[in-house]
Scaffold this motif. Structure first.
Motif, PDB file in Angstrom:
ATOM      1  N   ASN A 166       9.026  17.032  -2.808  1.00 52.64           N
ATOM      2  CA  ASN A 166       9.626  17.326  -1.352  1.00 52.64           C
ATOM      3  C   ASN A 166       8.803  17.158  -0.237  1.00 52.64           C
ATOM      4  OD1 ASN A 166      11.265  18.375   0.870  1.00 52.64           O
ATOM      5  ND2 ASN A 166      12.018  20.078  -0.343  1.00 52.64           N
ATOM      6  N   ILE A 167       9.088  16.304   0.575  1.00 53.83           N
ATOM      7  CA  ILE A 167       8.038  15.923   1.801  1.00 53.83           C
ATOM      8  C   ILE A 167       8.255  17.098   2.949  1.00 53.83           C
ATOM      9  CG2 ILE A 167       9.960  14.479   3.035  1.00 53.83           C
ATOM     10  CD1 ILE A 167       7.781  12.634   3.961  1.00 53.83           C
ATOM     11  N   GLU A 168       9.502  17.650   2.847  1.00 51.86           N
ATOM     12  CA  GLU A 168       9.591  18.672   3.910  1.00 51.86           C
ATOM     13  C   GLU A 168       8.563  19.924   3.766  1.00 51.86           C
ATOM     14  OE1 GLU A 168      13.766  19.387   3.668  1.00 51.86           O
ATOM     15  OE2 GLU A 168      14.138  18.276   5.797  1.00 51.86           O
ATOM     16  N   LEU A 169       8.275  20.253   2.330  1.00 52.53           N
ATOM     17  CA  LEU A 169       7.477  21.366   2.101  1.00 52.53           C
ATOM     18  C   LEU A 169       5.856  20.910   2.226  1.00 52.53           C
ATOM     19  CD1 LEU A 169       8.900  22.600  -1.243  1.00 52.53           C
ATOM     20  CD2 LEU A 169       9.455  23.414   0.985  1.00 52.53           C
ATOM     21  N   ASP A 170       5.657  19.756   2.001  1.00 55.30           N
ATOM     22  CA  ASP A 170       4.256  18.970   2.290  1.00 55.30           C
ATOM     23  C   ASP A 170       4.481  17.544   2.769  1.00 55.30           C
ATOM     24  OD1 ASP A 170       1.669  18.326   1.987  1.00 55.30           O
ATOM     25  OD2 ASP A 170       1.306  18.948   0.053  1.00 55.30           O
ATOM     26  N   PRO A 171       4.224  17.489   3.890  1.00 50.77           N
ATOM     27  CA  PRO A 171       4.235  15.770   4.406  1.00 50.77           C
ATOM     28  C   PRO A 171       3.160  14.889   3.616  1.00 50.77           C
ATOM     29  CG  PRO A 171       4.068  17.465   6.376  1.00 50.77           C
ATOM     30  CD  PRO A 171       3.500  18.290   4.975  1.00 50.77           C
ATOM     31  N   LYS A 172       2.159  15.428   2.981  1.00 48.34           N
ATOM     32  CA  LYS A 172       1.430  14.600   2.223  1.00 48.34           C
ATOM     33  C   LYS A 172       2.218  13.954   1.075  1.00 48.34           C
ATOM     34  CE  LYS A 172      -2.098  17.422   1.206  1.00 48.34           C
ATOM     35  NZ  LYS A 172      -1.430  18.518   2.148  1.00 48.34           N
ATOM     36  N   ASN A 173       3.464  14.515   0.559  1.00 51.72           N
ATOM     37  CA  ASN A 173       4.151  14.102  -0.367  1.00 51.72           C
ATOM     38  C   ASN A 173       4.546  12.771  -0.119  1.00 51.72           C
ATOM     39  OD1 ASN A 173       3.577  16.160  -2.234  1.00 51.72           O
ATOM     40  ND2 ASN A 173       5.502  17.494  -1.477  1.00 51.72           N
ATOM     41  N   SER A 174       4.811  11.935   0.999  1.00 47.19           N
ATOM     42  CA  SER A 174       5.201  10.827   1.426  1.00 47.19           C
ATOM     43  C   SER A 174       4.344   9.593   0.525  1.00 47.19           C
ATOM     44  CB  SER A 174       5.059  10.620   3.008  1.00 47.19           C
ATOM     45  OG  SER A 174       3.622  10.619   3.356  1.00 47.19           O
ATOM     46  N   VAL A 175       3.072   9.978   0.012  1.00 46.83           N
ATOM     47  CA  VAL A 175       2.363   9.235  -0.459  1.00 46.83           C
ATOM     48  C   VAL A 175       3.009   8.792  -1.614  1.00 46.83           C
ATOM     49  CG1 VAL A 175       1.101  10.858  -2.006  1.00 46.83           C
ATOM     50  CG2 VAL A 175       0.171   8.740  -1.494  1.00 46.83           C
ATOM     51  N   PHE A 177       6.214   7.848  -2.137  1.00 43.61           N
ATOM     52  CA  PHE A 177       7.059   6.958  -1.553  1.00 43.61           C
ATOM     53  C   PHE A 177       6.350   5.595  -1.600  1.00 43.61           C
ATOM     54  CE2 PHE A 177       9.477   9.998   1.178  1.00 43.61           C
ATOM     55  CZ  PHE A 177      10.575  10.065   0.011  1.00 43.61           C
ATOM     56  N   GLU A 178       5.105   5.761  -1.120  1.00 44.60           N
ATOM     57  CA  GLU A 178       4.393   4.467  -1.380  1.00 44.60           C
ATOM     58  C   GLU A 178       4.110   4.029  -2.849  1.00 44.60           C
ATOM     59  OE1 GLU A 178       3.203   2.695   0.965  1.00 44.60           O
ATOM     60  OE2 GLU A 178       3.405   4.039   3.129  1.00 44.60           O
ATOM     61  N   LYS A 179       3.834   5.108  -3.496  1.00 48.39           N
ATOM     62  CA  LYS A 179       3.681   4.761  -4.935  1.00 48.39           C
ATOM     63  C   LYS A 179       4.621   3.868  -5.834  1.00 48.39           C
ATOM     64  CE  LYS A 179       0.091   8.143  -6.072  1.00 48.39           C
ATOM     65  NZ  LYS A 179      -0.244   9.545  -6.653  1.00 48.39           N
ATOM     66  N   MET A 180       6.024   4.738  -5.232  1.00 47.57           N
ATOM     67  CA  MET A 180       7.247   4.149  -5.673  1.00 47.57           C
ATOM     68  C   MET A 180       7.354   2.452  -5.238  1.00 47.57           C
ATOM     69  SD  MET A 180       9.040   5.597  -7.973  1.00 47.57           S
ATOM     70  CE  MET A 180      10.299   4.379  -7.962  1.00 47.57           C
ATOM     71  N   ARG A 181       7.167   2.342  -3.926  1.00 48.33           N
ATOM     72  CA  ARG A 181       7.124   0.947  -3.432  1.00 48.33           C
ATOM     73  C   ARG A 181       6.225   0.104  -4.289  1.00 48.33           C
ATOM     74  NH1 ARG A 181       5.467  -0.191   2.466  1.00 48.33           N
ATOM     75  NH2 ARG A 181       3.324   0.302   1.644  1.00 48.33           N
ATOM     76  N   ASN A 182       4.980   0.393  -4.492  1.00 45.82           N
ATOM     77  CA  ASN A 182       3.889  -0.243  -5.367  1.00 45.82           C
ATOM     78  C   ASN A 182       4.610  -0.618  -6.655  1.00 45.82           C
ATOM     79  OD1 ASN A 182       2.338  -0.433  -3.115  1.00 45.82           O
ATOM     80  ND2 ASN A 182       1.082   1.365  -3.804  1.00 45.82           N
ATOM     81  N   LEU A 183       5.174   0.286  -7.255  1.00 43.81           N
ATOM     82  CA  LEU A 183       5.858   0.273  -8.580  1.00 43.81           C
ATOM     83  C   LEU A 183       6.919  -0.718  -8.686  1.00 43.81           C
ATOM     84  CD1 LEU A 183       5.657   1.021 -11.571  1.00 43.81           C
ATOM     85  CD2 LEU A 183       7.309   2.794 -11.330  1.00 43.81           C
ATOM     86  N   TYR A 184       7.768  -0.628  -7.567  1.00 42.31           N
ATOM     87  CA  TYR A 184       8.933  -1.475  -7.408  1.00 42.31           C
ATOM     88  C   TYR A 184       8.569  -2.939  -7.233  1.00 42.31           C
ATOM     89  CZ  TYR A 184      12.849  -3.582  -4.766  1.00 42.31           C
ATOM     90  OH  TYR A 184      13.871  -4.311  -4.279  1.00 42.31           O
TER      91      TYR A 184
END
Length: 232
Positions: A166-175, A177-184
């Motif tokens: 959950n990005i709302e609990l910890d903004p650092k969790n947006s990383v 999304f980047e990992k998913m994009r790289n996998l995609y």
């Protein structure tokens, strides 16, 4: 205009702005209404307001609303955790199963699709945060799973899905999304039969704009359309 219609219009504007900010074309991000715990009338209102698809989390709820013709006018996706014994109720009814996380589940889907003489589109769900409480294949095993499914008649892998921490609990969790994009991006370079990786489904009510900035082209939004869910 109903509250649902107003919310859908506002969210569509936000989706398009986020896509434009990321250098993406208008209409490049699919808007899926997550209709869990909403009755048929609310689902119909969301479809009338212009969502691209409806996504259900629970098989029984989907079947009840399906019998009420609640989804007429929009594609239907299944976006929740799926048990193998419930597959028979979905194949042939839903356009996309977004939550395939094992070879065994995929085999069950493929078998039912073969019986019906159809090809079922699926996404591979990735547990990108490696959270014990969430379903999904380990990101390091996603390529192996897709390779195993590539020759399977009755099923077509259309992309990846994830529910990051959950990005709302910890903004650092947006990383994540980047990992998913790289996998995609990596999966798109592979050449497998029955695999056409074109969908990256990630982002929900509280984080869809960040997900779009990181490459998502399908978002699943529920509470921002219908209001908070009331669990009993």
């Amino acid at each position: 205009m109903s509250a649902i219609a107003e919310n859908v219009a506002f969210l569509r504007e936000r989706i398009e702005r986020a896509a434009a900010a990321a250098g993406r074309a208008p209409g490049s991000v699919a808007f899926v209404a997550a209709t869990k715990m909403n009755g048929a009338d609310n689902v119909r209102a969301a479809i009338a307001a212009g969502v691209d698809a409806c996504g259900e989390n629970r098989v029984q709820e989907l079947l009840e609303k399906y019998e009420q013709s609640a989804y007429t006018g929009a594609p239907l996706h299944f976006i929740g955790g799926l048990q193998k014994n419930k597959v028979k109720y979905l194949v042939g009814k839903v356009e996309l199963i977004q939550s395939v996380d094992s070879r065994e589940l995929a085999l069950t889907i493929a078998k039912k699709a073969q019986q019906l003489g159809i090809t079922q589109n699926v996404l591979i769900e990735v547990n990108i945060g490696r959270e014990e409480a969430k379903s999904g294949v380990d990101p390091d095993a996603a390529d192996e799973l897709i390779a195993e499914l590539s020759g399977l008649e009755g099923i077509r892998v259309k992309g990846l899905m994830a529910i990051p921490p959950n990005i709302e609990l910890d903004p650092k969790n947006s990383v994540y999304f980047e990992k998913m994009r790289n996998l995609y991006v990596d999966m798109r370079t592979k050449k497998y039969d029955n695999v056409n990786v074109e969908i990256l489904s990630m982002g929900m009510s509280g984080d869809f704009e960040t997900a779009i900035a990181c490459g998502s082209n399908m978002v699943r939004i529920g509470s921002a359309i219908f209001g908070p869910r009331i669990y009993r």
